[in-house]
Design an enzyme around this catalytic site. Structure first.
Site, PDB file in Angstrom:
ATOM      1  N   HIS A  86      -5.502  14.285  -8.836  1.00  0.00           N
ATOM      2  CA  HIS A  86      -5.625  12.852  -9.132  1.00  0.00           C
ATOM      3  C   HIS A  86      -4.761  12.419 -10.318  1.00  0.00           C
ATOM      4  O   HIS A  86      -4.343  11.267 -10.382  1.00  0.00           O
ATOM      5  CB  HIS A  86      -7.088  12.498  -9.393  1.00  0.00           C
TER       6      HIS A  86
ATOM      7  N   GLU B  22       6.915 -14.964 -10.511  1.00  0.00           N
ATOM      8  CA  GLU B  22       6.141 -14.053  -9.673  1.00  0.00           C
ATOM      9  C   GLU B  22       4.915 -13.522 -10.408  1.00  0.00           C
ATOM     10  O   GLU B  22       4.928 -13.358 -11.628  1.00  0.00           O
ATOM     11  CB  GLU B  22       7.003 -12.882  -9.201  1.00  0.00           C
TER      12      GLU B  22
ATOM     13  N   GLU C 269      -4.713   2.338  -4.174  1.00  0.00           N
ATOM     14  CA  GLU C 269      -3.256   2.292  -4.098  1.00  0.00           C
ATOM     15  C   GLU C 269      -2.759   0.955  -3.565  1.00  0.00           C
ATOM     16  O   GLU C 269      -1.618   0.838  -3.118  1.00  0.00           O
ATOM     17  CB  GLU C 269      -2.730   3.436  -3.219  1.00  0.00           C
TER      18      GLU C 269
ATOM     19  N   ASP D 159       0.856  -1.183   0.000  1.00  0.00           N
ATOM     20  CA  ASP D 159       0.000   0.000   0.000  1.00  0.00           C
ATOM     21  C   ASP D 159       0.894   1.236   0.000  1.00  0.00           C
ATOM     22  O   ASP D 159       1.774   1.384   0.861  1.00  0.00           O
ATOM     23  CB  ASP D 159      -0.911  -0.006   1.234  1.00  0.00           C
TER      24      ASP D 159
ATOM     25  N   ASP E 287      -2.358   9.307 -10.327  1.00  0.00           N
ATOM     26  CA  ASP E 287      -2.327   8.258 -11.355  1.00  0.00           C
ATOM     27  C   ASP E 287      -0.906   8.025 -11.852  1.00  0.00           C
ATOM     28  O   ASP E 287      -0.493   6.883 -12.106  1.00  0.00           O
ATOM     29  CB  ASP E 287      -3.220   8.651 -12.527  1.00  0.00           C
TER      30      ASP E 287
ATOM     31  N   ASN F  12      -2.973  12.938  -3.797  1.00  0.00           N
ATOM     32  CA  ASN F  12      -4.152  13.329  -4.577  1.00  0.00           C
ATOM     33  C   ASN F  12      -4.663  14.698  -4.146  1.00  0.00           C
ATOM     34  O   ASN F  12      -5.056  15.525  -4.979  1.00  0.00           O
ATOM     35  CB  ASN F  12      -5.260  12.292  -4.411  1.00  0.00           C
TER      36      ASN F  12
END
Length: 509
Positions: free
Chosen positions: A399, A421, A429, A386, A403, A394
């Site tokens: 935003h 993997e 996020e 996270d 992004d 943001n």
């Protein structure tokens, strides 16, 4: 009298052959049309299901913000409803939401219905639409519902097939649908093409039969006229002996495979076009039917003479003698590469996150389920990641900047991916990485490496330089783990500990 008797017998047999060809052609076209219709319907059903499933992650994104205190539940639900209300696909496609009391929460086409209970709402055929939605959601959690509903901009009800799925945290039923008359329009267009091809073929054969019936019976022994008709067919046709050695093929076969008849005569299709893409079981199933004297229809991948692969739909029909033994095989082939490519691209888009192009939650969970099914003492480790303080990015930079940060992190993970993997963006996020066959110690070292990679990276946006850190929760997958959700939950708890420990660190559970 003998020549006349011979001529009569010849004409009778020729007419029987002609009728058999007509009936067989009609049956093949009917089967092809049925298969086409099912394929169109299945493709559209899968497409709408994937769209609804993907939008559940959007609802989950807003709900997650209530857990972190960014939004109240009422604010999260309002923002989620506004987001769903504004979503469109394929020009007129839309989504709606109702609750488990049949109250409509979002309906972009009929906003006047929002906020009202629909317990007694029936379509033009008496179907209690919203009660059926709720019953399906309560019983199975998701499913398809058939009913009648007006198209956007119209008033007349049209046959519609919708897919709905229950979002349990809020008790919402999210759905979207396809209008079946759209599929019928495509189907009729394709059916006209099949009909035109069949009509052309039957007209050619009829003309040839009529010509043969007017000449001496000795013309029966010449295959030139019949070969002309088969040569004119748009589909590739190849005839083999009982050992599958090619004895005749039309020009369409050369256009499909790149091999002229002179290059393949006496060889088997396996000697020329087999790609190795089909399994041994695939051919075993095919030959079981053929050896019973039954025709076989299926799709396969073959290799062109120039080396590239192509998809074809093929029907093989055994030709039996009077004793019921196979003496020849006739194969009719059609190139379906464009249709299959479009289908594969659609499936690929449905399995990917639209911003980062990483596998989405549904695809990642499938990879995790596969790992859990492995028979190995060290199945691997799961990391939940996270980005730290992402909301402030943001809020402070917008935003679009957020992004850019998400895409940069996705590119870092993709570039540093080790063999075996699997990565995915689970929403917002939140990312996940699955490292099969690693111990917890190896996984922790790998997670710390990812933390350092991201922290060393500088994101450039609108003249600004940003450094972002990531918190990682790590858990080992044991032989006792069988439920993907429980493994995700364990890694999430480890991630929470990493956040509480000051972020930009790794914690194991």
């Amino acid at each position: 009298m003998h020549p006349n008797r011979f001529q009569l017998g010849f004409n009778y047999k020729l007419l029987l052959i002609y009728l058999s060809v007509v009936i067989a052609s009609l049956l093949l076209v009917a089967h092809a049309l049925f298969t086409l219709h099912q394929s169109l319907l299945d493709d559209r059903r899968d497409h709408i299901r994937h769209l609804v499933e993907n939008n559940l992650t959007l609802l989950e994104h807003y709900r997650k913000q209530t857990e972190t205190g960014q939004l109240t539940e009422a604010e999260a639900q309002l923002q989620a409803m506004n987001a769903i209300r504004n979503l469109r696909y394929e020009h007129s496609g839309y989504f709606w939401i109702n609750d488990l009391e049949t109250r409509i929460l979002v309906h972009p086409i009929f906003p006047n219905l929002e906020g009202e209970l629909q317990l007694d709402y029936h379509d033009s055929h008496g179907q209690p639409i919203f009660r059926t939605f709720v019953r399906t959601a309560r019983q199975t959690g998701s499913g398809y519902v058939h009913y009648h509903w007006p198209k956007p901009g119209g008033d007349e009800p049209v046959e519609k097939l919708s897919y709905i799925e229950l979002y349990e945290p809020w008790g919402w039923v999210l759905g979207s649908g396809i209008y079946l008359d759209d599929i019928q329009t495509i189907f009729r267009r394709e059916a006209w093409g099949y009909g035109a091809t069949l009509t052309f073929l039957l007209v050619m054969i009829s003309g040839l039969v009529w010509s043969i019936l007017r000449v001496d019976a000795r013309a029966f022994h010449s295959n030139k006229l019949m070969a002309t008709a088969l040569e004119a067919c748009a589909d590739a046709i190849v005839i083999t002996d009982k050992e599958t050695r090619i004895i005749w093929a039309n020009s369409a076969y050369e256009r499909l495979t790149g091999y002229a008849l002179k290059d393949t005569r006496g060889k088997t299709p396996a000697d020329t076009t087999r790609s190795g893409q089909q399994s041994k079981a695939f051919y075993q199933q095919m030959w079981r039917r053929l050896n019973r004297g039954e025709h076989w229809t299926g799709e396969l991948v073959n290799r062109h003479r120039k080396g590239h692969l192509y998809y074809e739909q093929m029907t093989i029909t055994p030709v039996l003698n009077k004793l019921g033994r196979t003496v020849n095989y006739i194969a009719v082939k059609q190139d379906i590469s464009d249709r299959k490519q479009a289908q594969l691209e659609l499936e690929e888009r449905a399995s990917r996150d639209s911003l980062t192009n990483l596998p989405n939650r549904r695809t990642f969970m499938e990879h995790l389920s596969t790992t859990l099914a492995m028979q190995h003492p060290h199945k691997g480790v799961l990391m939940m990641m996270d980005l730290d303080h992402f909301k402030s990015i943001n809020d402070e930079h917008g935003h679009l900047c957020g992004d850019r940060v998400l895409m940069d992190f996705a590119e870092i993970l993709q570039a540093d991916l080790k063999e075996g993997e699997q990565i995915g963006r689970l929403g917002g996020e939140e990312f996940a990485l699955l490292s099969p066959l690693q111990t917890i110690k190896e996984g922790k070292s790998r997670a710390e490496e990812i933390c350092q990679l991201l922290y060393r990276h500088v994101t450039h946006y609108d003249g600004k330089e940003l450094r972002v850190s990531v918190s990682i929760g790590l858990t080992s997958i044991s032989t006792a783990d069988t439920d993907p959700a429980s493994v995700i939950d364990r890694a999430d708890r480890a991630l929470y500990e990493a956040k509480c420990a000051g972020r930009n660190c790794v914690r194991c559970l």
